[in-house]
Write a protein that holds these residues in place. Structure first.
Motif, short mmCIF file in Angstrom:
data_model
loop_
_atom_site.label_atom_id
_atom_site.label_comp_id
_atom_site.label_asym_id
_atom_site.label_seq_id
_atom_site.Cartn_x
_atom_site.Cartn_y
_atom_site.Cartn_z
N THR A 69 0.83 -1.21 0.00
CA THR A 69 0.00 0.00 0.00
C THR A 69 0.86 1.25 0.00
O THR A 69 0.58 2.22 -0.72
N ILE A 70 1.93 1.25 0.80
CA ILE A 70 2.81 2.42 0.90
C ILE A 70 3.49 2.70 -0.44
O ILE A 70 3.75 3.85 -0.80
N VAL A 71 3.77 1.66 -1.18
CA VAL A 71 4.40 1.84 -2.51
C VAL A 71 3.42 2.50 -3.48
O VAL A 71 3.80 3.36 -4.28
N PHE A 117 -8.19 -10.48 6.77
CA PHE A 117 -8.07 -9.74 5.52
C PHE A 117 -9.26 -8.79 5.34
O PHE A 117 -9.10 -7.64 4.90
N ILE A 118 -10.46 -9.26 5.68
CA ILE A 118 -11.64 -8.39 5.58
C ILE A 118 -11.50 -7.20 6.53
O ILE A 118 -11.79 -6.05 6.18
N PHE A 119 -11.01 -7.47 7.77
CA PHE A 119 -10.75 -6.38 8.73
C PHE A 119 -9.73 -5.40 8.14
O PHE A 119 -9.90 -4.17 8.26
N VAL A 142 -5.00 -3.56 -3.74
CA VAL A 142 -4.76 -4.27 -2.48
C VAL A 142 -5.59 -5.55 -2.41
O VAL A 142 -5.13 -6.58 -1.90
N LEU A 143 -6.82 -5.48 -2.94
CA LEU A 143 -7.67 -6.68 -2.97
C LEU A 143 -7.01 -7.78 -3.79
O LEU A 143 -7.00 -8.95 -3.39
N THR A 184 -10.62 3.90 -5.13
CA THR A 184 -11.11 2.61 -5.63
C THR A 184 -10.00 1.81 -6.29
O THR A 184 -9.90 0.58 -6.12
N VAL A 185 -9.15 2.50 -7.05
CA VAL A 185 -7.99 1.83 -7.68
C VAL A 185 -7.10 1.22 -6.62
O VAL A 185 -6.63 0.07 -6.75
N LEU A 186 -6.88 1.97 -5.51
CA LEU A 186 -6.05 1.45 -4.42
C LEU A 186 -6.68 0.20 -3.81
O LEU A 186 -5.99 -0.81 -3.58
N ILE A 187 -8.00 0.24 -3.57
CA ILE A 187 -8.70 -0.91 -2.99
C ILE A 187 -8.58 -2.13 -3.91
O ILE A 187 -8.31 -3.27 -3.46
N VAL A 188 -8.75 -1.90 -5.21
CA VAL A 188 -8.67 -3.00 -6.19
C VAL A 188 -7.28 -3.63 -6.17
O VAL A 188 -7.13 -4.87 -6.16
#
Length: 610
Positions: free
Chosen positions: A199-201, A314-316, A294-295, A288-292
């Motif tokens: 995520t940091i990257v 993972f959900i948490f 990471v997902l 949303t792009v970030l969530i995708v």
């Protein structure tokens, strides 16, 4: 952001206690938030039976191992005990109630943090507005002649309001969001350092994109506020010149000018609003792009053979990650709002940081009366490169009346404006009782001087408050006595409420002669040692002039008087008359003496007689 923090240091210091309270409440809100979300893991485990059914949890002493492992173990220990005692359904209910309680505490702290910031926001805006007003009050008249009044009004209204809407409104976000982001990131790292590293990257790339979009906003906001100033200046000029506009049938011309100003302001505002409105959809899309991403990465970890994280965790993690997006979006909004406010602050600072050339010495001498007289010694003065006065020397003994005459632009009004230090002498010096006025306290100097100008400057207030303006603790008897000397008592008493009657904007309910007599009454009540009459009767009809002239003669009897006059008949009895031509004294003497010289004064007198 450097400019923003400098601004905060300047204006937020008196409100530190509100900032500290907001920080504490935001920390508590973040803690309660994280704990409430952490309840999702056991709830999901209970609902979907994802945990190991054969695993038995036993209580671990706090400090006996890694704090994360101990906390998770003990939490599951208590949850498993509750399931054994109360059953799965009741345990789920208790966990839900605990989640609701934590959420209540979180929202209460959130409300408290926002509530304590309200006095700060309103206080900062009030302080800035008062500072601007006070600064304008203390700046010399030359500043007001260089600046348009409408522009100053726009800075005190539109710009200060923009500071409130943009900067102080962002303060709450800038205090709350870093705390939330830090607590969420700490939780993410504890939950899964692999996912957090990924995520940091990704995050800095998205922040760079947001910064690129918002970089030009300050410049566009500055242009928009300048257009607003032009619009306000146009309005102020229209209201002040309405009589001339109607007389010259120029309504359509002024309307077209105002329409042009308004259209330019609208276009500039549109450009700012379009760029600002881009903040939310862009941050939504990038979030949303970030969530995708990471997902995808987290799903790959879970589906691998040696997954470092289970599905409920993972959900948490995803819930916390999604929660961090809102503070980041608020940061992006602040990144768009703050440049607008900084552009307005830049315009307000042009007033606040204007240097006042009229400086008072730290050891200024105090003076309460004039004992000997007033002297102008080799005075020269220029507006920019244009010399208005050149080597003027004259003296006035206490109790004398001198008159200044000459064509318009010869420097008469400028010369008398130098006495109360509305402007400062550039060459030479002005002396009162042999003391340079620059060595005297400005307040004491101006308390010795009374002004009656060609245009009677009155305020939208009562007769009483206009006459007592600038005079503290005046009694009603003193006000009435001053009004009688000024030939004003009679018409004041004929009004509806006597001395309590409101005279309207700039005295619009009064005639020119009545306005002038009120200003004379004000000067009489002040009882100045030096009286400056700047063409006090030139705009009046014959009857009003007679009444005003009578009042002036009573006022001048016991005072040192400098009278500027175009009507030479009003200054025939002056002790000396100085004739100015293009900034120089060309003649001096009594009325009869000057007529005999057959010079410039004689020509002025003959033209008026003709």
């Amino acid at each position: 952001m450097k400019e923003f923090f400098q601004l905060m240091r300047r204006f937020v210091s008196p409100y530190k206690r509100y900032v500290m309270a907001a920080v504490v409440l935001n920390i508590l809100s973040a803690i309660f938030n994280v704990f409430s979300f952490s309840l999702l893991i056991p709830i999901l485990n209970i609902l979907f039976k994802t945990g190991d059914p054969d695993k038995v949890y036993s209580f671990m002493e706090w400090g006996s191992g890694d704090i994360k492992d101990v906390a998770v173990n003990n939490f599951y220990y208590y949850a498993s005990r509750m399931i054994e005692v109360f059953g799965t359904s009741t345990t789920l209910l208790w966990l839900g109630l605990f989640l609701a309680g934590m959420t209540l505490l979180k929202t209460a702290c959130y409300f408290g943090s926002s509530a304590v910031m309200i006095p700060l926001r309103t206080g900062v805006v009030r302080d800035i507005r008062i500072m601007v007003y006070s600064k304008v009050m203390h700046l010399p008249l030359s500043f007001l002649s260089d600046e348009r009044k409408g522009d100053i009004i726009a800075r005190m209204s539109g710009d200060v309001s923009e500071i409130e809407n943009s900067i102080t409104s962002s303060l709450d976000m800038l205090l709350k969001n870093p705390i939330l982001i830090i607590s969420y990131f700490a939780t993410l790292i504890i939950t899964s350092w692999q996912l957090t590293l990924f995520t940091i990257v990704v995050l800095p790339v998205m922040g760079w994109i947001m910064g690129r979009v918002g970089r030009k906003l300050k410049r566009k906001s500055l242009a928009a506020q300048n257009k607003w100033s032009e619009t306000m200046s146009q309005l102020e000029e229209t209201l002040g010149g309405m009589r001339i506009i109607k007389a010259f049938i120029a309504e359509d011309k002024m309307i077209s000018r105002f329409v042009k100003c308004s259209n330019e302001f609208r276009d500039a505002t549109n450009r700012v609003a379009m760029r600002q409105s881009l903040a939310h959809p862009m941050s939504e899309f990038l979030g949303t792009v970030l969530i995708v991403l990471v997902l995808w990465f987290g799903g790959s970890l879970i589906l691998s053979d040696a997954s470092p994280i289970d599905a409920p965790t993972f959900i948490f993690y995803m819930v916390i990650l999604y929660s961090i997006i809102n503070p980041l979006k608020d940061f992006s909004k602040a990144g768009y709002s703050i440049p607008k406010g900084l552009a307005s602050m830049e315009r307000v600072d042009k007033i606040l940081k204007t240097e006042n050339p009229i400086k008072e010495r730290p050891d200024a001498e105090h003076i309460t009366e004039m004992k000997e007289g007033l002297e102008f010694r080799h005075i020269s003065f220029s507006y920019g490169t244009h010399e208005v006065l050149h080597d003027i020397s004259l003296s006035i003994q206490k109790g004398e009346t001198i008159a200044l005459v000459g064509q318009s632009g010869s420097g008469k009004s400028t010369l008398v404006d130098l006495v109360p230090r509305f402007h400062d002498v550039q060459k030479g010096e002005i002396l009162i009782d042999g003391k340079n006025i620059k060595d005297l306290a400005v307040k004491d100097l101006r308390s010795l001087i009374g002004n009656v100008n060609q245009e009677a400057i009155l305020f939208n207030d009562s007769f009483y408050n206009n006459i007592t303006f600038g005079v503290d603790n005046a009694t009603m008897e003193e006000v009435v006595a001053a009004a009688k000397v000024a030939n004003a008592h009679e018409f004041i008493m004929e009004s509806e409420e006597g001395y309590d009657t409101n005279i309207g904007d700039r005295g619009c309910k009064l005639s020119g002669g009545q306005r002038q007599r009120i200003s004379i009454a004000r000067a009489i009540l002040k009882n100045p040692a030096i009286l400056i009459l700047d063409e006090a009767t030139s705009a009046l009809d014959t009857e009003s002039e007679r009444l005003v002239q009578e009042a002036l003669e009573r006022l001048m009897k016991t005072r040192t008087t400098i009278a500027i006059a175009h009507r030479l008949s009003t200054i025939k009895n002056a002790d000396r008359i100085y004739v100015l031509y293009e900034g120089r004294i060309v003649e001096c003497g009594k009325h009869e003496e000057l007529l005999q010289k057959n010079g410039y004064y004689k020509r002025l007198n003959d033209m008026q007689a003709l």
